[in-house]
Enzyme design. Structure first.
Site, PDB file in Angstrom:
ATOM      1  N   CYS A 131       0.817  -1.230   0.000  1.00 28.86           N
ATOM      2  CA  CYS A 131       0.000   0.000   0.000  1.00 28.86           C
ATOM      3  C   CYS A 131       0.847   1.275   0.000  1.00 28.86           C
ATOM      4  O   CYS A 131       0.357   2.348  -0.352  1.00 28.86           O
ATOM      5  CB  CYS A 131      -0.938   0.006   1.198  1.00 28.86           C
ATOM      6  SG  CYS A 131      -1.852  -1.517   1.365  1.00 28.86           S
ATOM      7  N   HIS A 149      -3.311   6.749   3.307  1.00 31.60           N
ATOM      8  CA  HIS A 149      -3.751   5.489   2.697  1.00 31.60           C
ATOM      9  C   HIS A 149      -5.122   5.144   3.276  1.00 31.60           C
ATOM     10  O   HIS A 149      -5.350   5.249   4.482  1.00 31.60           O
ATOM     11  CB  HIS A 149      -2.730   4.389   3.006  1.00 31.60           C
ATOM     12  CG  HIS A 149      -3.220   3.024   2.654  1.00 31.60           C
ATOM     13  ND1 HIS A 149      -3.825   2.761   1.448  1.00 31.60           N
ATOM     14  CD2 HIS A 149      -3.211   1.855   3.340  1.00 31.60           C
ATOM     15  CE1 HIS A 149      -4.165   1.491   1.406  1.00 31.60           C
ATOM     16  NE2 HIS A 149      -3.810   0.920   2.544  1.00 31.60           N
ATOM     17  N   ASN A 154     -10.263  -0.648   0.618  1.00 27.08           N
ATOM     18  CA  ASN A 154      -8.807  -0.527   0.573  1.00 27.08           C
ATOM     19  C   ASN A 154      -8.317  -0.949  -0.815  1.00 27.08           C
ATOM     20  O   ASN A 154      -8.444  -2.115  -1.187  1.00 27.08           O
ATOM     21  CB  ASN A 154      -8.226  -1.432   1.674  1.00 27.08           C
ATOM     22  CG  ASN A 154      -6.713  -1.387   1.739  1.00 27.08           C
ATOM     23  OD1 ASN A 154      -6.059  -0.892   0.820  1.00 27.08           O
ATOM     24  ND2 ASN A 154      -6.166  -1.923   2.806  1.00 27.08           N
TER      25      ASN A 154
END
Ligand code: UT7
Length: 334
Positions: free
Chosen positions: A117, A257, A287
């Protein structure tokens, strides 16, 4: 070799997410979960997912074309393409090579970068070095993820969290004092087994953690990753601010994030900043790993929420474990 330049930054931006939406209500029919649990524990309402036969690289190509258009650069001028991904369609070719071919970036070198990520900020940091030292002028950094391809749809602990999407930054020289002011990339490999997606090797430990017949699915120790995330995001944010000699009041917007609304709220609390300064869109996408920051930033730019001269923080964490943060003084008009 070009001339050395003082500042490198984003000169074009684009994104692409799949058409298909998977809501919490849809998930209620697939696993033992509820809209209420998912919303309360994660803040996610829905996520975009690729069709079974649709490869994630299609999103990378669309996002790349959008960033190219936004920059006004011709594809033939691009020197390097970096695709950040932890869910490539193939181990080889690199997704970056697929993008290079599809957009006709004939002179560009191309490689994939996996920092989970945190990938997009890792990619930006690599691009910044090449641009500043004059080795390359224009670098396309594309974050592309098809996480729903590696999710175990029978594991309620993970399948409710992830989605698919891509975002891209065209990077190049910018006016002195603009662009990336400071950055930090980091890793803690001693915790590498907290999030895993096996590929060419599968250990006994990997087998035991997966009930699914297909063992090449994502497994995560959510609780431990959560603790890491709420600590590292504020810490990395503070460190890049120190490096750039900026204070919280100098920051227009933080784009973290997008993994879980509670992680973002935890970071807000630790940083003691108003929640209006932190952008959240996890409710709509879930996500999407390295694509979450550029997809969010593209939304922000399209909604005219930042203007030339604003300082923004991009900060991520994820598998590896990795983390990365940068401060960008926005250099684009409009
Ligand atoms: O970008 C990559 C980085 N990854 C992350 O950022 C993930 C970080 N971690 C998290 O976001 C959170 O830890 C999760 C959202 C994954 C889990 O939230 P949690 O508050 O840590 O829940 P938990 O794992 O402690 O589970 C609490 C309960 C458990 O039941 P019992 O044991 O208390 O009876 C779980 O079995 O909730 C249960 N549970 C669910 N219930 C309904 C877990 N998943 C679900 C679900 N629906 N989908």
């Amino acid at each position: 070799m070009n001339k050395k330049v003082k500042s490198a930054g984003i000169i074009g931006i684009g994104s692409s997410v799949p058409e298909k939406t998977l809501t919490n209500k849809d998930l209620e029919k697939m696993v033992d979960t509820s809209d209420e649990w998912i919303l309360k524990r994660t803040g996610i309402s829905e996520r975009r997912i690729l069709e079974k036969e649709e490869p994630a690289s299609t999103l990378a190509i669309k996002a790349a074309k959008n960033a190219l258009r936004s920059s006004g650069i011709d594809a033939s001028e691009i020197d390097l393409i970096i695709v950040t991904t932890d869910t490539p369609d193939y181990l080889t070719p690199a997704t970056a090579c697929m993008v290079q071919g599809a957009i006709g970036a004939v002179k560009a070198a191309a490689f994939d970068l996996n920092a989970a990520c945190s990938g997009i900020v890792y990619g930006m940091t690599v691009a910044e070095q090449f641009i500043k030292n004059g080795y390359y002028k224009y670098i396309l950094v594309v974050a592309c993820e098809g996480l729903t391809k590696v999710v175990d749809w029978e594991d309620r602990n993970t399948c409710v969290l992830f989605g698919d999407g891509a975002g891209a930054f065209m990077m190049g020289p910018v006016e002195d004092g603009y662009g990336m002011l400071s950055s930090e990339i980091g890793a803690d490999g001693s915790s590498c087994k907290l999030i895993t997606v096996p590929c060419c090797a599968i250990t006994e430990d990997d087998l035991q953690k997966r009930a699914h017949e297909n063992k090449r699915v994502l497994w995560m120790n959510g609780k431990e990753v959560f603790k890491f995330a709420v600590t590292i995001m504020p810490e990395a944010t503070m460190r890049v601010m120190e490096k750039a000699k900026l204070k919280l009041e100098d920051i227009k917007l933080i784009i973290p994030h997008q993994a879980n609304k509670r992680i973002i709220e935890g970071a807000i609390k630790r940083l003691q900043i108003s929640k209006e300064k932190v952008y959240t869109c996890v409710q709509r996408y879930g996500n999407i790993s390295s694509a979450s920051i550029p997809v969010a930033l593209d939304e922000i730019v399209k909604a005219c929420k930042i203007k030339k001269g604003d300082n923004i923080v991009l900060v991520g964490f994820g598998g590896g474990l990795t983390w990365a943060a940068t401060i960008v003084k926005w250099s684009m008009n409009g």
